[in-house]
Write a protein that holds these residues in place. Structure first.
Motif, PDB file in Angstrom:
ATOM      1  N   GLY A 172      -4.761   5.470 -10.744  1.00  0.00           N
ATOM      2  CA  GLY A 172      -5.628   6.584 -10.363  1.00  0.00           C
ATOM      3  C   GLY A 172      -5.533   7.786 -11.292  1.00  0.00           C
ATOM      4  O   GLY A 172      -6.455   8.589 -11.366  1.00  0.00           O
ATOM      5  N   LEU A 173      -4.391   7.933 -11.991  1.00  0.00           N
ATOM      6  CA  LEU A 173      -4.234   9.145 -12.801  1.00  0.00           C
ATOM      7  C   LEU A 173      -4.437   8.899 -14.298  1.00  0.00           C
ATOM      8  O   LEU A 173      -4.145   9.774 -15.098  1.00  0.00           O
ATOM      9  N   THR A 174      -4.920   7.690 -14.653  1.00  0.00           N
ATOM     10  CA  THR A 174      -4.989   7.411 -16.102  1.00  0.00           C
ATOM     11  C   THR A 174      -5.880   8.420 -16.816  1.00  0.00           C
ATOM     12  O   THR A 174      -5.512   8.949 -17.862  1.00  0.00           O
ATOM     13  N   GLU A 175      -7.039   8.726 -16.216  1.00  0.00           N
ATOM     14  CA  GLU A 175      -7.964   9.643 -16.880  1.00  0.00           C
ATOM     15  C   GLU A 175      -7.342  11.034 -16.984  1.00  0.00           C
ATOM     16  O   GLU A 175      -7.409  11.690 -18.032  1.00  0.00           O
ATOM     17  N   VAL A 176      -6.715  11.462 -15.902  1.00  0.00           N
ATOM     18  CA  VAL A 176      -6.100  12.801 -15.877  1.00  0.00           C
ATOM     19  C   VAL A 176      -5.065  12.923 -16.996  1.00  0.00           C
ATOM     20  O   VAL A 176      -5.082  13.883 -17.785  1.00  0.00           O
ATOM     21  N   GLN A 204      -9.490   8.259  -4.219  1.00  0.00           N
ATOM     22  CA  GLN A 204     -10.868   7.842  -3.914  1.00  0.00           C
ATOM     23  C   GLN A 204     -11.733   7.899  -5.170  1.00  0.00           C
ATOM     24  O   GLN A 204     -12.774   7.279  -5.237  1.00  0.00           O
ATOM     25  N   VAL A 205     -11.258   8.660  -6.180  1.00  0.00           N
ATOM     26  CA  VAL A 205     -12.099   8.897  -7.358  1.00  0.00           C
ATOM     27  C   VAL A 205     -11.906   7.776  -8.381  1.00  0.00           C
ATOM     28  O   VAL A 205     -10.783   7.401  -8.678  1.00  0.00           O
ATOM     29  N   GLU A 206     -12.999   7.262  -8.912  1.00  0.00           N
ATOM     30  CA  GLU A 206     -12.903   6.242  -9.969  1.00  0.00           C
ATOM     31  C   GLU A 206     -12.691   6.942 -11.309  1.00  0.00           C
ATOM     32  O   GLU A 206     -13.500   7.775 -11.718  1.00  0.00           O
ATOM     33  N   PRO A 207     -11.640   6.617 -12.050  1.00  0.00           N
ATOM     34  CA  PRO A 207     -11.455   7.291 -13.341  1.00  0.00           C
ATOM     35  C   PRO A 207     -12.420   6.756 -14.407  1.00  0.00           C
ATOM     36  O   PRO A 207     -12.755   5.576 -14.404  1.00  0.00           O
ATOM     37  N   HIS A 208     -12.886   7.650 -15.298  1.00  0.00           N
ATOM     38  CA  HIS A 208     -13.715   7.222 -16.442  1.00  0.00           C
ATOM     39  C   HIS A 208     -12.801   7.144 -17.656  1.00  0.00           C
ATOM     40  O   HIS A 208     -12.214   8.141 -18.041  1.00  0.00           O
ATOM     41  N   ILE A 209     -12.679   5.969 -18.230  1.00  0.00           N
ATOM     42  CA  ILE A 209     -11.713   5.830 -19.320  1.00  0.00           C
ATOM     43  C   ILE A 209     -12.291   5.056 -20.496  1.00  0.00           C
ATOM     44  O   ILE A 209     -13.320   4.391 -20.362  1.00  0.00           O
ATOM     45  N   THR A 210     -11.595   5.139 -21.641  1.00  0.00           N
ATOM     46  CA  THR A 210     -12.061   4.456 -22.847  1.00  0.00           C
ATOM     47  C   THR A 210     -11.886   2.945 -22.718  1.00  0.00           C
ATOM     48  O   THR A 210     -11.115   2.470 -21.882  1.00  0.00           O
TER      49      THR A 210
END
Length: 1180
Positions: A1102-1106, A1056-1062
């Protein structure tokens, strides 16, 4: 002399001195440099202990020069065989660095049972590549020696002093028993030899083992042999006086039978309930291979299971290694434990381990039903070479025999099937309706230990539940009782139940709950419960601290770990995929020690670990299987319920189903508890990796793999080949055809008639399936009948059966007197004269009649006429006159009138009567019917033009043609079934080849190109990864960004969470999606039935930021806050990501992109740290 550096060594003995003096100098010799040549010669060439075993070439030449003056030249054949060009076990071993995993340029070893080579291949296959025959034509004398070994069977010497009489007698019995066979053989040979007894060390072996004549596999068509385990195995210790492994307990019959089969080096399939002791079979195989100095591979479907088995076997055998995606421990051991995927890649890559392999043990074989990974088991079973024996361990499955028959057939060896339904600890199933202290004893026995379903218990539970709900409804007004209960109600039920169970000492308890959040909630709601004593608390605390001591400080204070520590102290725990792996292992270990009293677990707990409990509780019996909610299948229920009851501790295991909202339907419960477990079904599918791996090797074809898959196991090729040979012989023995003169168009006539027949049948089917057709074929309709007995006879329908599958029409038919009973001088239907001759039957003498049940194909036409008949009277009258005493009564009035009417119709239209046309009259307008009826007209008219029907010998010749063509047709059908064209997956194979060709993984001839070689390295999502590599998507990214991007290949959940990424990562994601779209569209164009959206939808970002933050060194505690994905899932994903990075690194090496390779290495190092890569507790 002196200091000049020259010195003199006196080599002759001086008189009067026992030893020659050291030197003429007072202080011995000055230091000198050694003559290296003589030293080397002395050390390496004269000293046999120093001769190196492998690199003998140089040493040997020198050796010969000094000692042997005879050199013998032996012509070596096929010295060019290597892992790059041969499937043979005779090929040279590859470099040691590749001996474990093999290399993706190696050929695999020849899979067992693949001997069906073409003629050219057989010509090419050299003598040396033939399998060594250890029975005949063995070389006896080594080159250069005069004498050698004698391999002939020695007759057992019977004169031994220490023989006891009984064994002698038993041997004599056997000699006598062997005599008749020997005599039969001799009569065959014409010689008279005494029966030879096999060579053996003890007479007992003779007496027991050898008296059974070996049946040849030709006579015995069944590959799977069920083993009878009902009678006890008394002579076990006699047959195996020195077992390779001894257990502290007496084996069950099924275990003894399995051990006997292993001693005989046979393959076995053991199906038994969990905790029945299947591991015994695996342990014996490992012990045997240690005794034989060979190797065993033990494969399991789940990594956690591999780790546990590693610990168990390590304690038992010591010499055990482990290979999983991220761990490699002592790979040189004689027993290797690995996941099935790794064994598959070892087989494809021709690993040297396979040479020494004696057994492969497949644990939890019922996993072959897994839609995602089931195909791996089939590939491995197909690819295993001939010398490897197979041990399959599985939960009870109904079709164990069919499955073993398939393996036996593809491997061309017998598989012994040992299946037992016995449970060491029988189960009792209960329903529980309590939810407060007052009702806590409401537990009702539903299925007793002997397996009887007690309806009494069911109704008692319903009443208990009903009483409470009705009281509740009276006081609060009616509320609809929904399936879902509130958290507080749940809590009340659990508290009540656990108090009740701990009072009755029914712990430890496993509570199966089919949702992870539900597991966590249930465990948290029990904060008031404490199930452990202070001694146990101390033990739990010290074990917990010791296990987590290897974590970094920050990781020890993760919220999940702190929460679990509090729960564990009170004897409660949770086990599901969202729990950190190290915590899961702590929980498993504490549970097996009996320190965890209540474990809330999901289904995975039942799949893996053998960790029985006293009681199993089902929170609900419905689960979500990825598509929707459904009840548990019997197989799943049995697998989970089977965790109840610990062998040697409990008399019975208790299974409890909670009735929270209401009591489940009786039929559902009955089906679930006593139903048949799921049968093993093939999940075989084509993957690009499999296709490319097989295309790499010319000698293996993908169609061979498809033909051998379990999904094609209905093909019994042996029986079909035998039948084909029979048919060929029949064809050659048939009399020749006479196709001269008038009969020249006989074959053409036959084909026309056959086509006409199939068209007519198709039309009849269409008519019978239509409403209007059935309306027309109702009582009173006049029809034209043609079968063995009647030719174009008119009949009238009296009755139509209601059975829609085999519908019959009871019809009154006119016939010659004397032909009522059937096989009179009726005409033989083989000639189908009615097809060209429409003249209606008119009796020559007096007209008689018969009433028959006709099949649809007997009615060749439906006329436009109907008659008024009274069916019941006609049938009754006819049946009455069939009895002997009424045989000569005159027919009743109703019959006479109907027969007269039919006869009048026939005489009025001798050349044929008008019939109903399916298209115009019955209004059947589908394309098929219209085409068929037009074809019918054309064919009917063309039949009149044939000459052969006027020939006097026509009938006889036509019968011959028909006989010949029937054989030919069956032969063609079988040849088609045997060919690749009939494979169900063949169209998909061609579609996938098309995809690979248009992406240039293979060229038009099917040779694997560079891209294809790269894709072979990659185990999942091979097309996407290879395309990303070749389009340089990963090049501009930093190591941590590329790791983050590739996480989409291993992460499968929705977040459900939107990742914040570069920004660079965002661009990378867009590129990945566009490449995925391109592949998806291409697959669609080539005909693969998956839409581009479905293909792209597999990749979740979904896990890119993590992963990005993790690779940049952020502590795990902070990472867990970035996402709603549970900690355990994150860890598992990062571990799997590491395997992907390894694959990309190897792929980059093949392409020659060293920059990318080192970047992947850096990315891999960045994510391999802390809690994510803590070593398993089982492996230390």
């Amino acid at each position: 002399m002196g200091c000049s550096g020259r010195f003199e060594l006196i080599t002759y003995p001086l008189p009067g001195q026992p030893f020659p003096p050291q030197s003429t100098l007072p202080n011995g010799l000055p230091p000198t440099s050694l003559n290296l040549e003589t030293e080397v010669e002395k050390q390496f060439l004269r000293d046999p202990a120093w001769l190196p075993i492998h690199d003998t070439d140089f040493a040997f030449q020198k050796f010969l020069k000094y000692y042997l003056f005879i050199t013998i030249k032996v012509l070596l054949e096929n010295t060019g065989l290597s892992a790059k060009n041969s499937l043979s076990l005779q090929r040279q071993p590859g470099p040691p660095s590749e001996s474990l995993r093999g290399s993706n340029t190696n050929y695999p070893f020849l899979p067992g049972g693949m001997e069906a080579l073409t003629l050219d291949q057989i010509k090419k296959k050299s003598e040396l590549q033939e399998d060594i025959d250890f029975e005949n034509d063995l070389l006896r004398v080594p080159p250069g020696l005069k004498a050698g070994m004698d391999f002939t069977d020695k007759v057992a010497k019977i004169a031994k002093p220490e023989v006891n009489l009984m064994s002698l007698l038993s041997t004599l019995d056997n000699v006598i028993a062997l005599q008749p066979e020997a005599e039969e053989k001799e009569q065959g040979k014409g010689g008279a030899e005494a029966p030879k007894l096999p060579r053996t060390n003890s007479l007992e072996d003779l007496g027991i083992k050898k008296s059974k004549p070996k049946e040849s596999p030709q006579e015995n068509k069944k590959w799977a042999i069920p083993v009878n385990i009902t009678s006890p195995c008394d002579d076990f210790y006699k047959r195996i006086p020195k077992p390779a492994f001894k257990w502290p307990f007496e084996l069950d019959v099924f275990q003894k039978q399995a051990v006997l089969r292993l001693e005989a080096h046979d393959s076995v399939f053991v199906a038994a309930h969990t905790s029945a002791g299947k591991t015994v079979v695996a342990e014996y195989a490992i012990a045997l291979s240690q005794k034989h100095m060979t190797r065993t591979i033990y494969t399991s479907p789940i990594k956690a299971l591999s780790n546990q088995k590693f610990r168990d076997f390590k304690n038992t055998f010591g010499d055990v290694g482990l290979l999983t995606g991220d761990v490699q421990l002592s790979p040189e051991s004689s027993c290797l434990i690995m996941t099935t995927e790794i064994l598959r890649s070892m087989l494809y890559n021709g690993s040297e381990v396979i040479r020494d392999l004696e057994w492969v043990i497949f644990d939890e074989v019922h996993y072959i039903n897994d839609a995602e990974r089931g195909v791996v088991w089939e590939e491995v079973l197909i690819m295993l070479p001939d010398h490897v024996s197979i041990i399959l361990l599985s939960a009870t499955v109904p079709n164990a025999l069919e499955f073993s028959e398939w393996i036996g057939r593809i491997k061309k060896r017998h598989i012994y099937v040992i299946s037992t339904m016995k449970r060491p600890v029988p189960l009792e199933h209960h329903l529980y309706t309590g939810n407060s202290t007052k009702t806590q004893k409401e537990m009702f026995l539903l299925v007793d230990a002997t397996g009887n379903f007690l309806t009494k218990g069911y109704y008692a539970a319903v009443d208990a539940k009903k009483e409470r709900t009705s009281k509740h409804a009276q006081s609060f007004g009616t509320k609809n009782t929904s399936q879902n209960t509130s958290a507080s109600q749940d809590r009340a039920v659990w508290l009540t139940l656990l108090h009740f169970l701990s009072h009755r000492h029914q712990t430890p308890v496993v509570a199966f709950t089919f949702s992870r959040t539900r597991c966590d909630e249930n465990a948290r709601s029990l904060e008031s419960m404490d199930l452990t004593t202070s001694i146990e608390k101390a033990e739990i605390h010290s074990f917990f601290q010791k296990s987590l001591s290897r974590l970094r400080g920050g990781d020890r204070r993760l919220p999940q770990i702190l929460l679990m520590r509090d729960l564990l102290k009170r004897g409660i725990a949770v086990h599901h995929s969202g729990i950190l792996p190290i915590l899961k292992e702590v929980i498993e270990m504490l549970f097996s020690r009996g320190l965890v009293k209540v474990l809330f677990a999901t289904e995975t707990f039942a799949m893996g670990v053998n960790m029985p409990a006293r009681t199993v509780v089902f929170d609900s019996i419905r689960k979500h299987d990825g598509t929707g909610f459904r009840n548990l299948l019997p197989g799943e229920y049995i697998q989970m319920a089977g965790r109840a009851g610990r062998r040697g501790l409990d008399a019975t295991g208790t299974v409890i189903i909670l009735c929270k909202a209401g009591v489940h339907e009786m039929a559902e419960l009955h089906a679930m508890m006593l139903g048949k477990p799921t049968i093993l079904q093939s999940q075989f599918r084509l993957t690009y990796t499999m296709i490319l791996n097989l295309l790499r090797v010319e000698a293996l074809r993908v169609t061979d793999m498809m033909r051998r898959s379990f999904s094609e196991s209905h093909r019994d090729t042996q029986a079909q080949e035998k039948r084909i040979n029979q048919l060929k012989q029949m064809l050659s023995s048939l009399p020749p055809l006479d196709t001269e003169g008038q009969l020249s168009d006989l074959m053409a006539y036959y084909h026309t008639v056959t086509e006409l027949r199939t068209t007519t049948e198709a039309l009849q089917r269409a008519i019978l399936e239509s409403v209007s057709g059935l309306k027309a074929l109702s009582v009173g309709r006049v029809v034209v009948v043609n079968n063995k007995q009647h030719l174009n006879a008119l009949g009238v329908i009296l009755q139509v059966s209601s059975d829609s599958v085999n519908r019959t029409f009871t019809t009154l038919i006119i016939c010659e007197k004397g032909n009522e009973e059937g096989e009179g001088k009726g005409n033989d239907s083989t000639v189908f004269p009615h097809l060209y001759n429409t003249t209606l039957f008119i009796p020559e003498g007096p007209c008689s009649h018969t009433v028959q049940k006709l099949k649809p194909q007997d009615i060749s036409a439906i006329t436009v006429k109907t008659l008024k008949v009274i069916p019941d009277r006609i049938i009754d009258n006819y049946n009455k006159r069939q009895q002997p005493r009424f045989r000569h009564d005159p027919p009743g009035q109703a019959i006479s009138m109907a027969t007269q009417e039919l006869l009048r119709l026939a005489e009025a239209n001798p050349d044929g009567i008008a019939t109903l046309d399916p298209v115009n009259d019955l209004q059947l307008n589908s394309i098929d019917v219209v085409e068929d009826s037009m074809r019918l007209h054309v064919l009917r008219n063309s039949l009149r033009d044939f000459n052969c029907i006027h020939s006097p010998t026509f009938a006889e010749q036509f019968a011959r043609v028909k006989e010949r063509m029937t054989v030919q047709e069956e032969l063609d059908r079988l040849l088609f079934l045997m060919s690749d064209q009939s494979l169900s997956l063949l169209p998909e194979y061609h579609q996938r080849i098309k995809v690979l060709q248009s992406l240039q993984y293979i060229d038009s001839s099917g040779a694997v190109q560079l891209k294809g070689r790269v894709a072979c390295q990659i185990s999942s999502h091979e097309l996407l990864l290879t395309e990303l590599l070749f389009e340089n998507v990963l090049s501009p990214l930093a190591p941590e960004e590329s790791a983050a991007l590739l996480s989409c290949l291993v992460f499968t959940q929705n977040t459900q969470v939107e990742p914040h990424i570069t920004n660079t990562l965002q661009e990378g994601i867009e590129q990945v999606l566009s490449v995925a779209h391109r592949i998806g569209d291409l697959q669609r164009d080539c005909g693969i039935p998956q839409t581009a959206e479905e293909f792209v939808g597999q990749f979740k970002f979904g896990l890119t930021e993590v992963v990005y933050c993790w690779a940049r060194g952020m502590p795990f505690a902070e990472i867990a806050l970035l996402t709603d994905v549970q900690e355990g899932t994150v860890v598992r994903c990062i571990q799997r990501l590491d395997e992907v990075l390894k694959e990309v690194r190897q792929a980059a090496r093949i392409v020659g992109d060293s920059v990318l390779g080192s970047k992947m290495e850096r990315a891999s190092l960045a994510i391999r740290r802390d809690i994510v890569f803590t070593a398993s507790l089982y492996t230390h």
